[in-house]
Write a protein that holds these residues in place. Structure first.
Motif, PDB file in Angstrom:
ATOM      1  N   HIS A  34       0.854  -1.195   0.000  1.00 49.66           N
ATOM      2  CA  HIS A  34       0.000   0.000   0.000  1.00 49.66           C
ATOM      3  C   HIS A  34       0.885   1.239   0.000  1.00 49.66           C
ATOM      4  O   HIS A  34       2.031   1.171   0.427  1.00 49.66           O
ATOM      5  CB  HIS A  34      -0.836   0.078   1.283  1.00 49.66           C
ATOM      6  CG  HIS A  34      -1.701  -1.095   1.556  1.00 49.66           C
ATOM      7  ND1 HIS A  34      -3.063  -1.067   1.365  1.00 49.66           N
ATOM      8  CD2 HIS A  34      -1.420  -2.334   2.039  1.00 49.66           C
ATOM      9  CE1 HIS A  34      -3.588  -2.236   1.719  1.00 49.66           C
ATOM     10  NE2 HIS A  34      -2.613  -3.029   2.126  1.00 49.66           N
ATOM     11  N   HIS A 148      -2.773  -3.292  -3.219  1.00 46.54           N
ATOM     12  CA  HIS A 148      -4.122  -3.099  -2.690  1.00 46.54           C
ATOM     13  C   HIS A 148      -5.136  -3.059  -3.837  1.00 46.54           C
ATOM     14  O   HIS A 148      -6.217  -3.620  -3.756  1.00 46.54           O
ATOM     15  CB  HIS A 148      -4.153  -1.809  -1.863  1.00 46.54           C
ATOM     16  CG  HIS A 148      -5.437  -1.578  -1.128  1.00 46.54           C
ATOM     17  ND1 HIS A 148      -5.669  -0.463  -0.378  1.00 46.54           N
ATOM     18  CD2 HIS A 148      -6.573  -2.327  -1.033  1.00 46.54           C
ATOM     19  CE1 HIS A 148      -6.882  -0.531   0.140  1.00 46.54           C
ATOM     20  NE2 HIS A 148      -7.451  -1.645  -0.242  1.00 46.54           N
ATOM     21  N   CYS A 158      -4.337   2.500  -4.938  1.00 46.67           N
ATOM     22  CA  CYS A 158      -3.250   2.136  -4.008  1.00 46.67           C
ATOM     23  C   CYS A 158      -2.441   0.939  -4.526  1.00 46.67           C
ATOM     24  O   CYS A 158      -3.035  -0.052  -4.915  1.00 46.67           O
ATOM     25  CB  CYS A 158      -3.897   1.817  -2.657  1.00 46.67           C
ATOM     26  SG  CYS A 158      -2.735   1.394  -1.360  1.00 46.67           S
TER      27      CYS A 158
HETATM   28 ZN   LIG Z   1      -4.018   0.582   0.343  1.00 49.91          ZN
END
Ligand SMILES: [Zn+2]
Length: 268
Positions: A34, A148, A158
């Motif tokens: 992330h 992500h 992300c």
């Molecule tokens: Zn994330």
């Protein structure tokens, strides 16, 4: 409950010694990357501090009321612990049950991951990811290294539109397992007239700490003398009558650690 590792901080060199002390969980079959988005690199010109991590923990644990959070936070040159790697974190709906979550400082929808501080953060992340994958005995590929945004339950970009999977896989594959790399200089890193291995130095609580016993042995203090003087009373550590204000017990190394400046005052 999670958050056990808040307060722990590693460099890429010292990090692999930590997972080596704990048993790899069978549930973890991938690592999810992330970006923080906020804070961005611009908002943290000197990276994270212990206070920033305490604030993040408070946010997840108190403001959000979560029992867990991402496992690790990464800045330019350090790895900041939050949740224990053996326990499931909370970071991506579809991946929480099977994936360790790492948060990289920066906003890579806007900031550049391929130069300057962005590259430093992603190199540090690649080294940590490599160490965790080695520990979990996972190969490096697009099924084990997740973003992500690979989660079908999210619309987020992300870890940032400027970060592409093949580039990250190359970065992880080329990340040498760092072992004897020198610790990056901190402005206040003290000099000692004894030699301690890199894994016996930690920058924690905003200062350099070393294991009390290892230091005193190097200074020629007898083991029996150390055992007779180093005492724990409640949550406080003493050496003889002297309170060691910054001392703490570290479970993985089974050792009492203290800030260098305190130990040097105690036994120069
Ligand atoms: Zn994330």
């Amino acid at each position: 409950m999670g958050f056990e590792n808040t307060g722990r901080v590693w460099t890429p060199s010292t990090f692999p010694t930590y997972p080596a002390t704990i048993k790899p969980p069978t549930w973890a079959t991938s690592i999810t990357l992330h970006h923080c988005g906020a804070p961005s690199l611009a908002q943290r010109p000197n990276g994270f501090t212990a206070q920033h991590l305490a604030n993040l923990r408070h946010f997840y644990e108190v403001n959000k009321g979560w029992s867990s959070a991402p496992h690790l936070f990464v800045d330019d040159d350090q790895l900041w612990g939050m949740c224990e790697f053996t326990k499931r974190g909370i970071h991506a709906v579809s991946f929480n049950a099977t994936s360790i979550g790492i948060e990289v400082l920066g906003d890579y929808n806007v900031e550049n991951p391929k130069s300057g501080r962005g590259l430093a953060c992603w190199r540090t992340t690649a080294q940590a990811t490599k160490a965790l994958a080695d520990w979990l005995k996972l190969p490096i590929n697009e099924n084990t290294i997740l973003f992500h945004r690979d989660d079908p339950e999210t619309k987020k970009s992300c870890p940032g539109t400027k970060v592409l999977k093949p580039w990250v896989l190359d970065l992880i594959n080329s990340a040498a397992t760092p072992t004897n790399e020198p610790i990056p200089d901190k402005t206040d890193k003290p000099t000692l007239d004894v030699t301690l291995a890199n894994n016996q130095w930690r920058f924690i609580g905003e200062r350099w700490c070393i294991p009390v016993r290892a230091y005193l042995l190097k200074k020629g203090v007898a083991d029996a003398t150390i055992a007779a003087n180093l005492k724990k009373k409640g949550n406080q550590f003493f050496y003889g009558p002297e309170l060691l204000e910054g001392a703490f017990f570290d479970i993985p190394t089974s050792a009492t650690w203290a800030p260098v400046h305190e130990l040097v005052t105690l036994v120069p």
